[in-house]
Design a protein around this motif. Structure first.
Motif, PDB file in Angstrom:
ATOM      1  N   GLU A  31       0.841  -1.211   0.000  1.00 30.61           N
ATOM      2  CA  GLU A  31       0.000   0.000   0.000  1.00 30.61           C
ATOM      3  C   GLU A  31       0.873   1.257   0.000  1.00 30.61           C
ATOM      4  O   GLU A  31       0.602   2.220  -0.727  1.00 30.61           O
ATOM      5  N   SER A  32       1.911   1.219   0.810  1.00 35.81           N
ATOM      6  CA  SER A  32       2.772   2.398   0.897  1.00 35.81           C
ATOM      7  C   SER A  32       3.453   2.666  -0.460  1.00 35.81           C
ATOM      8  O   SER A  32       3.520   3.806  -0.914  1.00 35.81           O
ATOM      9  N   ILE A  33       3.924   1.617  -1.130  1.00 33.73           N
ATOM     10  CA  ILE A  33       4.597   1.802  -2.424  1.00 33.73           C
ATOM     11  C   ILE A  33       3.619   2.349  -3.470  1.00 33.73           C
ATOM     12  O   ILE A  33       3.910   3.306  -4.189  1.00 33.73           O
ATOM     13  N   VAL A  34       2.430   1.744  -3.532  1.00 30.13           N
ATOM     14  CA  VAL A  34       1.483   2.174  -4.581  1.00 30.13           C
ATOM     15  C   VAL A  34       0.963   3.585  -4.268  1.00 30.13           C
ATOM     16  O   VAL A  34       0.822   4.420  -5.173  1.00 30.13           O
ATOM     17  N   ASN A  35       0.734   3.863  -2.990  1.00 24.03           N
ATOM     18  CA  ASN A  35       0.295   5.230  -2.644  1.00 24.03           C
ATOM     19  C   ASN A  35       1.347   6.249  -3.048  1.00 24.03           C
ATOM     20  O   ASN A  35       1.020   7.325  -3.557  1.00 24.03           O
ATOM     21  N   GLU A  36       2.605   5.891  -2.853  1.00 24.26           N
ATOM     22  CA  GLU A  36       3.690   6.827  -3.236  1.00 24.26           C
ATOM     23  C   GLU A  36       3.649   7.056  -4.758  1.00 24.26           C
ATOM     24  O   GLU A  36       3.790   8.189  -5.226  1.00 24.26           O
ATOM     25  N   ILE A  37       3.404   5.993  -5.512  1.00 21.51           N
ATOM     26  CA  ILE A  37       3.324   6.149  -6.980  1.00 21.51           C
ATOM     27  C   ILE A  37       2.188   7.116  -7.328  1.00 21.51           C
ATOM     28  O   ILE A  37       2.332   7.997  -8.174  1.00 21.51           O
ATOM     29  N   PHE A  38       1.071   6.970  -6.629  1.00 18.36           N
ATOM     30  CA  PHE A  38      -0.103   7.796  -6.960  1.00 18.36           C
ATOM     31  C   PHE A  38       0.039   9.243  -6.462  1.00 18.36           C
ATOM     32  O   PHE A  38      -0.768  10.089  -6.811  1.00 18.36           O
ATOM     33  N   GLU A  39       1.076   9.491  -5.689  1.00 19.32           N
ATOM     34  CA  GLU A  39       1.314  10.888  -5.291  1.00 19.32           C
ATOM     35  C   GLU A  39       2.231  11.619  -6.281  1.00 19.32           C
ATOM     36  O   GLU A  39       2.425  12.832  -6.189  1.00 19.32           O
ATOM     37  N   ARG A  40       2.765  10.864  -7.256  1.00 17.15           N
ATOM     38  CA  ARG A  40       3.670  11.519  -8.213  1.00 17.15           C
ATOM     39  C   ARG A  40       2.881  12.476  -9.106  1.00 17.15           C
ATOM     40  O   ARG A  40       1.712  12.216  -9.433  1.00 17.15           O
ATOM     41  N   GLU A  41       3.571  13.532  -9.533  1.00 13.29           N
ATOM     42  CA  GLU A  41       2.881  14.565 -10.321  1.00 13.29           C
ATOM     43  C   GLU A  41       2.366  14.037 -11.657  1.00 13.29           C
ATOM     44  O   GLU A  41       1.318  14.438 -12.135  1.00 13.29           O
ATOM     45  N   ASP A  68      -1.094  10.682 -13.961  1.00 13.92           N
ATOM     46  CA  ASP A  68      -2.058  10.429 -15.047  1.00 13.92           C
ATOM     47  C   ASP A  68      -1.356   9.777 -16.239  1.00 13.92           C
ATOM     48  O   ASP A  68      -1.891   8.872 -16.874  1.00 13.92           O
ATOM     49  N   GLU A  69      -0.158  10.259 -16.495  1.00 16.46           N
ATOM     50  CA  GLU A  69       0.624   9.708 -17.601  1.00 16.46           C
ATOM     51  C   GLU A  69       1.078   8.285 -17.259  1.00 16.46           C
ATOM     52  O   GLU A  69       0.950   7.347 -18.047  1.00 16.46           O
ATOM     53  N   LEU A  70       1.581   8.123 -16.012  1.00 21.60           N
ATOM     54  CA  LEU A  70       2.111   6.821 -15.591  1.00 21.60           C
ATOM     55  C   LEU A  70       1.037   5.741 -15.542  1.00 21.60           C
ATOM     56  O   LEU A  70       1.285   4.575 -15.846  1.00 21.60           O
ATOM     57  N   ASP A  71      -0.158   6.145 -15.150  1.00 22.63           N
ATOM     58  CA  ASP A  71      -1.210   5.146 -14.862  1.00 22.63           C
ATOM     59  C   ASP A  71      -2.068   4.843 -16.102  1.00 22.63           C
ATOM     60  O   ASP A  71      -3.183   4.362 -15.985  1.00 22.63           O
ATOM     61  N   LYS A  72      -1.532   5.113 -17.285  1.00 20.58           N
ATOM     62  CA  LYS A  72      -2.310   4.876 -18.514  1.00 20.58           C
ATOM     63  C   LYS A  72      -2.381   3.383 -18.864  1.00 20.58           C
ATOM     64  O   LYS A  72      -1.396   2.670 -18.758  1.00 20.58           O
ATOM     65  N   ILE A  73      -3.571   2.980 -19.288  1.00 22.87           N
ATOM     66  CA  ILE A  73      -3.743   1.602 -19.787  1.00 22.87           C
ATOM     67  C   ILE A  73      -3.963   1.743 -21.293  1.00 22.87           C
ATOM     68  O   ILE A  73      -4.850   2.501 -21.716  1.00 22.87           O
ATOM     69  N   THR A  74      -3.154   1.047 -22.087  1.00 20.83           N
ATOM     70  CA  THR A  74      -3.321   1.208 -23.537  1.00 20.83           C
ATOM     71  C   THR A  74      -3.808  -0.093 -24.173  1.00 20.83           C
ATOM     72  O   THR A  74      -3.503  -1.192 -23.700  1.00 20.83           O
ATOM     73  N   ILE A  75      -4.575   0.080 -25.246  1.00 17.56           N
ATOM     74  CA  ILE A  75      -5.137  -1.079 -25.954  1.00 17.56           C
ATOM     75  C   ILE A  75      -4.402  -1.228 -27.282  1.00 17.56           C
ATOM     76  O   ILE A  75      -4.283  -0.271 -28.047  1.00 17.56           O
ATOM     77  N   GLY A  76      -3.893  -2.449 -27.527  1.00 12.13           N
ATOM     78  CA  GLY A  76      -3.094  -2.690 -28.740  1.00 12.13           C
ATOM     79  C   GLY A  76      -3.936  -2.977 -29.973  1.00 12.13           C
ATOM     80  O   GLY A  76      -5.156  -2.813 -29.978  1.00 12.13           O
ATOM     81  N   GLU A  77      -3.243  -3.402 -31.022  1.00 12.01           N
ATOM     82  CA  GLU A  77      -3.879  -3.742 -32.305  1.00 12.01           C
ATOM     83  C   GLU A  77      -4.725  -5.014 -32.162  1.00 12.01           C
ATOM     84  O   GLU A  77      -4.459  -5.826 -31.280  1.00 12.01           O
ATOM     85  N   LEU A  78      -5.663  -5.177 -33.088  1.00 11.33           N
ATOM     86  CA  LEU A  78      -6.438  -6.418 -33.126  1.00 11.33           C
ATOM     87  C   LEU A  78      -5.497  -7.575 -33.483  1.00 11.33           C
ATOM     88  O   LEU A  78      -4.767  -7.495 -34.467  1.00 11.33           O
TER      89      LEU A  78
END
Ligand SMILES: Cc1cc2nc3c(=O)[nH]c(=O)nc-3n(C[C@H](O)[C@H](O)[C@H](O)COP(=O)(O)O)c2cc1C
Length: 404
Positions: free
Chosen positions: A301-311, A314-324
């Motif tokens: 929890e502490s590690i992931v919370n620290e990630i979510f406090e980074r400026e 939004d860029e880091l937490d992107k989920i992308t969908i690939g080609e068919l």
């Protein structure tokens, strides 16, 4: 799932979207005759009307009377009893159950029919397929005629396991769906990586439900009906906390036995980035070391919370969908702090790569056969230009999934 779809995991899966759960496969003879086995596998909260329904209790069996005796213990605590006719493991071969009953249709009929006639609740069955579509259809019809009130079909043959697992065959599922009586309640199983695959499966096969095993283990939200990618791939720290709050309140041994294995699977994408946490999990004593689990969760929890406090979160937490892809869906790229499917490596090559490779080889084979045909035909009609452009067309064509 053996050692994996126990009470705690079912409660968690429902919280994340599952609408019907199965117990792990229970051994009918042991369940019927051993109080210890029953107490280990079935707690006072299993099948609880508030927390654990709807529920199907699954057995493996090869003796109709023992199966009936076992099933009677769970009447009133579940909604149906399922006969597992799909297990392909060596232990099933030795014990003569699961898919190793596929040579003994009379016995399968008796097993199902005994429950159908004598049990107050419905009997259902989960089967694998044969190579031969028509034989599979006859098999499914026999299972239904014995009294199975719905049928789950895993689109793989008995031989498709371990390194030979490969893609499940949705074509045979479609064939069964189209040729079984219209009112058959039909569940499809195999090839579910993402929530979208469930919709794709429902649409392609027009089945009544989709079962997922491995997809659910690595991401319990695989059953969500949310279209929000962040709901589809929940944060590992949140899932872990939810799971832990459930498991520590679950009575019985089964939920505790499975705890470490679930923690590893939830954290599968996360652990390569935090090897120290992997080592801590390894050291957790099986079954009762809740303090050890709590301390791992606090750290995650502490590690992931620290990630979510980074400026730039939004860029880091992107989920992308690939080609068919050739298999009909698209891969997602998901940050490592979110639950996601796992592609198990065999000899260093992941399952998805093996499948893609196999599909490509098949595609090339189709292309080469067609090329030869065109070249032979053009030899006959002597038109070189026609030959070249036809080969080019083939080189550039996108071969659809159904072609391979
Ligand atoms: C860990 C594990 C345990 C399983 N145990 C069972 C089981 O108890 N009963 C059963 O019918 N199938 C069992 N299976 C097979 C799955 O139900 C399913 O048929 C198979 O994994 C293919 O579906 P999937 O692609 O969604 O994983 C198990 C699979 C896994 C990965």
């Amino acid at each position: 799932m053996v050692d994996q779809s126990e009470l705690a995991w079912r409660i968690l899966s429902r919280k994340y979207g599952a609408t019907l759960c199965y117990t792990p496969m229970l051994h009918a003879k042991s369940f019927a005759t051993s109080e210890k086995y029953r107490n280990d596998m079935w707690s006072s909260l299993d099948g609880d009307s508030e927390q654990d329904r709807p529920l199907v209790v699954q057995f493996c069996a090869n003796d109709p009377d023992l199966l009936l005796q076992a099933a009677k213990h769970v009447v009133g605590k579940c909604d149906a009893v399922d006969l597992n006719l799909g297990c392909p493991q060596g232990i099933a071969r030795r014990g003569k159950y699961g898919s190793f009953l596929m040579e003994d249709w009379d016995l399968i009929y008796k097993l199902i029919n005994t429950l159908h006639v004598n049990l107050e609740i419905p009997v259902t069955a989960k089967i694998r397929v044969y190579e031969d579509y028509n034989k599979t259809l006859e098999y499914a019809k026999m299972v239904l005629s014995a009294g199975a009130q719905f049928l789950t079909v895993h689109g793989r043959t008995r031989e498709m396991k371990g390194q030979k697992t490969g893609l499940a065959n949705w074509d045979v599922l479609k064939f069964l769906r189209e040729n079984l009586p219209q009112d058959t309640v039909f569940f499809a199983n195999g090839n579910i990586l993402y929530p979208e695959d469930i919709t794709r499966c429902l649409n392609e096969i027009t089945c009544d439900a989709v079962m997922s095993a491995e997809g659910n283990l690595y991401n319990p939200a695989v059953f969500t009906n949310s279209t929000n990618l962040k709901d589809q791939f929940p944060r590992v720290d949140k899932v872990l906390r939810d799971y832990y709050e459930i498991v520590k309140n679950c009575p019985g041994e089964a939920s505790k036995i499975a705890m470490k294995s679930h923690i590893f699977k939830i954290l599968r994408p996360f652990l390569p980035h935090h090897i120290d946490i992997r080592e801590k999990i390894v050291k957790i004593a099986p079954r009762q070391d809740f303090d050890g689990v709590e301390s791992v969760i606090l750290e995650v929890e502490s590690i992931v919370n620290e990630i979510f406090e980074r400026e730039n979160i939004d860029e880091l937490d992107k989920i992308t969908i690939g080609e068919l892809e050739l298999w009909g869906g698209e891969y997602r790229t998901v940050p490592y702090w979110r639950c996601q499917p796992y592609f198990r490596p065999v000899n260093g090559i992941t399952g998805d790569k093996r499948i893609t490779q196999a599909l490509k080889e098949k595609q090339d084979e189709v292309k080469n056969i067609s090329k030869e045909e065109i070249i032979n035909e053009s030899k006959i009609d002597g038109s070189k230009d026609l030959k070249r452009s036809a080969v080019d067309d083939l080189e550039n064509s996108n071969v659809k999934k159904q072609d391979v």
